[in-house]
Scaffold this active site. Structure first.
Site, PDB file in Angstrom:
ATOM      1  CE  LYS A 142      -3.534   2.448   2.593  1.00 60.43           C
ATOM      2  NZ  LYS A 142      -4.565   2.367   3.625  1.00 60.43           N
ATOM      3  CE  LYS A 178      -6.154   1.973  -0.431  1.00 61.79           C
ATOM      4  NZ  LYS A 178      -6.538   1.993   0.946  1.00 61.79           N
TER       5      LYS A 178
HETATM    6  C1  PBG Z   1      -7.394   3.483   5.674  1.00 61.21           C
HETATM    7  C2  PBG Z   1      -7.681   3.328   4.228  1.00 61.21           C
HETATM    8  C3  PBG Z   1      -7.493   4.264   3.200  1.00 61.21           C
HETATM    9  C4  PBG Z   1      -8.040   3.706   2.056  1.00 61.21           C
HETATM   10  C5  PBG Z   1      -8.504   2.435   2.393  1.00 61.21           C
HETATM   11  N1  PBG Z   1      -8.248   2.216   3.735  1.00 61.21           N
HETATM   12  C6  PBG Z   1      -6.982   5.645   3.227  1.00 61.21           C
HETATM   13  C7  PBG Z   1      -5.622   5.922   3.690  1.00 61.21           C
HETATM   14  O1  PBG Z   1      -4.785   5.021   3.842  1.00 61.21           O
HETATM   15  O2  PBG Z   1      -5.357   7.089   3.941  1.00 61.21           O
HETATM   16  C8  PBG Z   1      -8.135   4.390   0.725  1.00 61.21           C
HETATM   17  C9  PBG Z   1      -9.198   3.903  -0.195  1.00 61.21           C
HETATM   18  C10 PBG Z   1      -9.524   4.819  -1.315  1.00 61.21           C
HETATM   19  O3  PBG Z   1      -8.879   5.863  -1.553  1.00 61.21           O
HETATM   20  O4  PBG Z   1     -10.487   4.498  -2.024  1.00 61.21           O
HETATM   21  N2  PBG Z   1      -6.199   3.088   6.161  1.00 61.21           N
END
Ligand code: PBG
Length: 341
Positions: A209, A264
């Site tokens: 991520k 992601k």
């Molecule tokens: C939380 C999380 C995030 C997303 C999914 N889980 C945001 C972040 O890490 O700041 C993002 C999902 C999206 O942008 O659609 N940890």
């Protein structure tokens, strides 16, 4: 002159043995040789929940996406199930007064997520429920972990993530999805789940991520944008310049017991999806994140792109890269489009 013995042939002759266009001449043959296909089984639908009854709140930066109260969400989830969508991913918008420095609401068995899991499990038992594990919906500072002296601390955060995971599993969650990017959390969560009688609950780890600007609209949706302010998540989420590091992250999570892994964001990171799938051959998911959704919607709304075509083409690109499925805000719409095909 062609084939005149007495003259040099000045025409360019194209007579390759292979003519790829032969396999593109009509729909039947294109369908016959197509290598990848999107089906409804590939779609995971991320949804936003809010407190209240009969309430829906549009999210400005994600046109068409609404935060729903549990009763309305249950109806929407029924529709998803009827379309054949295998699973949903739950994201709560926690009321501001419940957000704290240490995010204790994350492991309150009566929190919004746990009540939603129970409601959906009783009304729509045959759809999978995936729950995020991270503290950002619950902390007053908007970070995914505990902050001590200005630093997001790892090991103390992991202890809280374990409690959050067990509480969600006890409420009936099928798949725990740690999105926090703390080191060692998958192994610790696996142990915590097993020790509490939840060895059947799977882990889908957000293994690769990235610290991405494409999450902006999501932070509006769960209401963490203001909490985070000008801070960022670069000390735990990955640097977008790295891809070999993604293999290392994935290897660690698999070794710690992750059943499935995720990359992601999605489209800007398809190279990572391909490398990961190639290297590990484990169930690999990609998240078409909020910013990707917003971009496609904005271009379509302006008449610059054909909405339906780019939705399906974007989803197909994930499959081609090697993803086994995609978390996408287009899930419901895509399922309907696929059905109509
Ligand atoms: C939380 C999380 C995030 C997303 C999914 N889980 C945001 C972040 O890490 O700041 C993002 C999902 C999206 O942008 O659609 N940890």
């Amino acid at each position: 002159m062609i084939n005149n013995k007495n003259e040099t042939n000045t025409h360019i002759q194209i007579s390759p043995l292979a003519r790829p266009r032969r396999l593109r001449v009509s729909p039947w043959i294109r369908n016959m040789v197509s290598e990848h296909r999107v089906t409804v089984n590939d779609l995971i639908w991320p949804v936003f929940i809010q407190e209240g009854n009969n309430l829906r709140t549009p999210i400005a930066s994600m046109p068409g996406v609404e935060r729903l109260s549990i009763d309305l969400l249950t109806l929407a989830v029924k529709e998803a199930r009827d379309l054949g969508i295998p699973a949903i991913a739950l994201f709560p918008a926690t009321p501001t007064n419940l957000k704290t420095q240490d995010g204790e609401e994350a492991f309150n068995p009566e929190n919004l997520v746990c009540r939603t899991i129970r409601a959906i499990k009783s009304a729509v038992p045959d759809i999978g429920i995936i729950c995020d594990v991270a503290l950002d919906p619950y902390t007053s500072h908007g970070q995914d972990g505990l902050v001590r002296n200005g630093i997001v601390v790892n090991d103390e955060t992991v202890e809280v993530l374990c409690k959050q995971s067990v509480v969600q599993a006890r409420a009936g969650c099928d798949v725990i999805a740690p999105s926090d990017m703390m080191d060692g959390r998958v192994g610790a969560i696996r142990k915590a789940l097993d020790n509490s009688g939840f060895s059947h609950v799977a882990i889908l780890s957000y293994a690769a991520k990235y610290a991405s600007a494409f999450y902006g609209p999501f932070r509006d949706a769960v209401g963490s944008a203001d909490n985070l302010g000008k801070s960022d998540k670069k000390t735990y989420q990955m640097d977008p310049s790295n891809s070999s590091e993604a293999l290392r992250e994935v290897a660690l999570d698999i070794a710690e017991g992750a059943d499935m892994i995720m990359v992601k964001p999605g489209m800007p990171y398809l190279d990572v999806v391909a490398r990961v799938k190639d290297a590990f051959k484990v169930p690999t998911f990609a998240y078409q994140v909020s910013g990707e959704y917003a971009m496609l919607c904005a271009a379509a709304a302006n008449g610059w792109l054909d909405r339906e075509k780019v939705i399906l083409e974007s989803l197909l690109s994930f499959k081609r890269a090697g993803a086994d499925g995609v978390l996408t805000y287009f899930a419901l719409e895509a399922a309907k489009l696929l059905k109509a095909q």
